[in-house]
Design a protein around this motif. Structure first.
Motif, PDB file in Angstrom:
ATOM      1  N   LEU A  45       0.835  -1.203   0.000  1.00 11.05           N
ATOM      2  CA  LEU A  45       0.000   0.000   0.000  1.00 11.05           C
ATOM      3  C   LEU A  45       0.872   1.256   0.000  1.00 11.05           C
ATOM      4  CD1 LEU A  45      -2.677   1.581   0.353  1.00 11.05           C
ATOM      5  CD2 LEU A  45      -2.413   1.224   2.814  1.00 11.05           C
ATOM      6  N   VAL A  46       1.804   1.328   0.934  1.00 11.28           N
ATOM      7  CA  VAL A  46       2.671   2.507   1.058  1.00 11.28           C
ATOM      8  C   VAL A  46       3.512   2.695  -0.196  1.00 11.28           C
ATOM      9  CG1 VAL A  46       4.622   3.491   2.342  1.00 11.28           C
ATOM     10  CG2 VAL A  46       2.684   2.473   3.580  1.00 11.28           C
ATOM     11  N   ARG A  47       4.082   1.614  -0.708  1.00 13.79           N
ATOM     12  CA  ARG A  47       4.919   1.685  -1.915  1.00 13.79           C
ATOM     13  C   ARG A  47       4.102   2.203  -3.109  1.00 13.79           C
ATOM     14  NH1 ARG A  47       7.044  -2.897  -1.192  1.00 13.79           N
ATOM     15  NH2 ARG A  47       5.576  -4.136  -2.374  1.00 13.79           N
ATOM     16  N   THR A  48       2.899   1.684  -3.269  1.00 15.48           N
ATOM     17  CA  THR A  48       2.039   2.086  -4.383  1.00 15.48           C
ATOM     18  C   THR A  48       1.681   3.566  -4.281  1.00 15.48           C
ATOM     19  OG1 THR A  48       1.129  -0.154  -4.561  1.00 15.48           O
ATOM     20  CG2 THR A  48      -0.172   1.620  -5.540  1.00 15.48           C
ATOM     21  N   VAL A  49       1.266   3.986  -3.097  1.00 18.13           N
ATOM     22  CA  VAL A  49       0.864   5.381  -2.892  1.00 18.13           C
ATOM     23  C   VAL A  49       2.062   6.310  -3.109  1.00 18.13           C
ATOM     24  CG1 VAL A  49       0.018   7.059  -1.204  1.00 18.13           C
ATOM     25  CG2 VAL A  49      -1.101   4.822  -1.417  1.00 18.13           C
ATOM     26  N   GLN A  50       3.219   5.946  -2.567  1.00 20.99           N
ATOM     27  CA  GLN A  50       4.421   6.777  -2.748  1.00 20.99           C
ATOM     28  C   GLN A  50       4.785   6.927  -4.225  1.00 20.99           C
ATOM     29  OE1 GLN A  50       7.186   4.685  -0.195  1.00 20.99           O
ATOM     30  NE2 GLN A  50       6.898   6.140   1.483  1.00 20.99           N
ATOM     31  N   LEU A  51       4.745   5.832  -4.959  1.00 21.57           N
ATOM     32  CA  LEU A  51       5.065   5.877  -6.390  1.00 21.57           C
ATOM     33  C   LEU A  51       4.122   6.793  -7.161  1.00 21.57           C
ATOM     34  CD1 LEU A  51       5.912   2.160  -7.234  1.00 21.57           C
ATOM     35  CD2 LEU A  51       7.416   4.131  -7.538  1.00 21.57           C
ATOM     36  N   LEU A  52       2.838   6.687  -6.873  1.00 23.48           N
ATOM     37  CA  LEU A  52       1.845   7.463  -7.617  1.00 23.48           C
ATOM     38  C   LEU A  52       1.812   8.931  -7.219  1.00 23.48           C
ATOM     39  CD1 LEU A  52      -0.979   4.800  -7.756  1.00 23.48           C
ATOM     40  CD2 LEU A  52       0.395   5.639  -9.671  1.00 23.48           C
ATOM     41  N   VAL A  53       2.081   9.219  -5.956  1.00 22.43           N
ATOM     42  CA  VAL A  53       2.080  10.611  -5.500  1.00 22.43           C
ATOM     43  C   VAL A  53       3.315  11.336  -6.034  1.00 22.43           C
ATOM     44  CG1 VAL A  53       2.292  12.084  -3.460  1.00 22.43           C
ATOM     45  CG2 VAL A  53       0.591  10.269  -3.509  1.00 22.43           C
ATOM     46  N   ARG A  54       4.428  10.639  -6.051  1.00 19.10           N
ATOM     47  CA  ARG A  54       5.652  11.252  -6.563  1.00 19.10           C
ATOM     48  C   ARG A  54       5.637  11.334  -8.078  1.00 19.10           C
ATOM     49  NH1 ARG A  54       9.319   7.805  -2.653  1.00 19.10           N
ATOM     50  NH2 ARG A  54       9.005   8.987  -0.760  1.00 19.10           N
ATOM     51  N   GLY A  55       4.893  10.378  -8.686  1.00 22.92           N
ATOM     52  CA  GLY A  55       4.682  10.206 -10.086  1.00 22.92           C
ATOM     53  C   GLY A  55       5.299  11.114 -11.030  1.00 22.92           C
TER      54      GLY A  55
END
Length: 121
Positions: free
Chosen positions: A111-121
């Motif tokens: 969850l954290v990895r996915t959210v971090q990747l997409l927010v930093r996107g």
């Protein structure tokens, strides 16, 4: 601090997701239905929306499609989050405009990895 709107009607699940994201440094806003999510979005635009598929009233799939069709929300990444784990469910979620599809029960690191990747996107 990045803001995540969690749209989840199961309070325990919303609490687990919220605490996981807060520990990772995200601010969270919660909604328990598509209608409530729309009201929250009218007040504040989050950096990401974490969206359950099965919601009271309008489904997460319907809300995702709607958000991706609106100029104010089309660029906000949506992560679908559901116990519905068939390939067809995942395909359908992505077809509605979701950036990712996570299966419940949520794996905190994923969850954290996915959210971090997409927010930093």
């Amino acid at each position: 601090m990045a803001v995540v709107l969690i749209v989840e009607d199961t309070l325990t699940e919303a609490e687990i997701i919220g605490l996981t994201l807060q520990k990772a440094g995200f601010e969270t806003i919660r909604a328990t239905s598509s209608e409530q999510a729309k009201m929250k979005l009218a007040q504040q635009k989050p950096d990401l929306i974490l969206l359950d598929v099965v919601l009271p009233g309008e489904s997460g799939f319907e809300l995702c499609r709607e958000l991706k069709g609106e100029p104010e929300t089309q660029n906000i990444p949506v992560v679908m989050c559901s116990t519905k784990d068939s390939e067809m469910d995942k395909f359908w979620g992505m077809k509605q405009g979701a950036a990712s599809y996570l299966i419940k029960p949520i794996v905190p690191d994923e969850l954290v990895r996915t959210v971090q990747l997409l927010v930093r996107g």
